[in-house]
Design a protein around this motif. Structure first.
Motif, short mmCIF file in Angstrom:
data_model
loop_
_atom_site.label_atom_id
_atom_site.label_comp_id
_atom_site.label_asym_id
_atom_site.label_seq_id
_atom_site.Cartn_x
_atom_site.Cartn_y
_atom_site.Cartn_z
N VAL A 8 -15.67 -28.84 -25.94
CA VAL A 8 -15.02 -28.48 -27.20
C VAL A 8 -14.16 -29.60 -27.77
O VAL A 8 -14.23 -29.91 -28.96
N GLU A 9 -13.34 -30.24 -26.96
CA GLU A 9 -12.39 -31.23 -27.47
C GLU A 9 -12.98 -32.63 -27.58
O GLU A 9 -12.27 -33.59 -27.88
N GLU A 10 -14.26 -32.78 -27.33
CA GLU A 10 -14.83 -34.12 -27.21
C GLU A 10 -14.64 -34.98 -28.45
O GLU A 10 -14.25 -36.15 -28.36
N ASP A 11 -14.91 -34.44 -29.62
CA ASP A 11 -14.78 -35.26 -30.83
C ASP A 11 -13.35 -35.72 -31.05
O ASP A 11 -13.10 -36.86 -31.48
N LYS A 12 -12.37 -34.87 -30.73
CA LYS A 12 -10.97 -35.24 -30.91
C LYS A 12 -10.58 -36.35 -29.94
O LYS A 12 -9.89 -37.31 -30.32
N ILE A 13 -11.01 -36.23 -28.69
CA ILE A 13 -10.69 -37.26 -27.70
C ILE A 13 -11.35 -38.59 -28.07
O ILE A 13 -10.71 -39.65 -28.03
N LEU A 14 -12.61 -38.55 -28.44
CA LEU A 14 -13.30 -39.78 -28.81
C LEU A 14 -12.65 -40.43 -30.03
O LEU A 14 -12.50 -41.66 -30.07
N ALA A 15 -12.27 -39.63 -31.01
CA ALA A 15 -11.61 -40.19 -32.20
C ALA A 15 -10.32 -40.89 -31.81
O ALA A 15 -10.00 -41.98 -32.32
N ASN A 16 -9.56 -40.29 -30.89
CA ASN A 16 -8.32 -40.92 -30.42
C ASN A 16 -8.60 -42.19 -29.64
O ASN A 16 -7.85 -43.17 -29.74
#
Length: 226
Positions: free
Chosen positions: A37-45
């Motif tokens: 679920v949080e993958e896109d947020k972590i990658l963006a960071n």
């Protein structure tokens, strides 16, 4: 981290005296093999924190999930992403390139662009490097993300490959790479390291939402390869 070896210091000084830039190691992050679920947020960071080379590795998954992830990340970082499967995504999303997970499979017919590969034997390196932007040498240490994948080489075998020039700036170390063995990879002459489990194991996808520790560890990795 320990001090640079005397030999490394001498080489750096020699290069500086001759006006040659010293070669920095590259840091590649490979995604978890499954989506969360949080993958896109972590990658963006991670991109915000300086990540400039991500390998999108999602074996046995539908391409629609990769498409969704790429759409969420946004156009400004797509040129920093190399895809391991569903190679059509490279052109459709203007990605950095494609990665072939062995040393022998031919790229898609008519493909033009960056190609990287994984080698599973030292004997594959010489030929694979001729037709690749860079290659991974897989099996340097026991994997931290896939317990069944064990180290494939002895330290002496790696030293000999380095001495013969088979390991160089176009070869990146893959398999169990972490903060503790970056220096070893650098001393062997690897041009970079591929990080997977050492980063992703710091975030529990099932019961955590705070990924601060993961970002802090990425910063430590970034400094270690510098």
């Amino acid at each position: 981290m320990g001090k640079p070896s005397p030999i490394s210091e001498i080489l750096c000084k020699f290069a500086a005296r001759n006006g040659e830039p010293t070669q920095r190691m590259k840091l590649i992050v490979m995604t978890r093999p499954t989506f969360f679920v949080e993958e896109d947020k972590i990658l963006a960071n991670l991109f915000d924190e300086g990540l400039d080379n991500l390998h999108l590795f999602k074996p046995d998954s539908s391409p629609m999930y990769s498409e969704r992830l790429l759409t969420l990340l946004g156009e400004d970082v797509l040129g920093k992403i190399t895809v391991h499967h569903h190679f059509y995504l490279k052109e459709e999303y203007r990605l950095r390139g494609i990665h072939i997970d062995d040393a022998h499979t031919e790229p898609p017919a008519g493909y033009k662009g960056n190609i990287t590969r994984t080698c599973h034997a030292i004997s594959e390196l010489k030929e694979a490097k001729k037709h690749s932007n860079y290659v991974f040498l897989h099996g340097i240490h026991d994997s931290q993300s896939m317990p069944d994948e064990k180290a494939a080489f002895t330290r002496e075998e790696l030293k000999e490959a380095s001495r013969r020039g088979l390991i160089d700036k176009k070869v990146f170390a893959l398999g169990g790479m972490n903060l503790d063995n970056v220096r070893e990879a650098k001393d062997l002459g690897f041009g970079g390291v591929v990080i997977c489990g050492d980063l992703w194991n710091r975030f529990n996808i099932h019961n955590e939402i705070d990924y601060t520790a993961l970002l802090h560890h990425f910063e430590r990795l970034r400094k270690a390869v510098g």
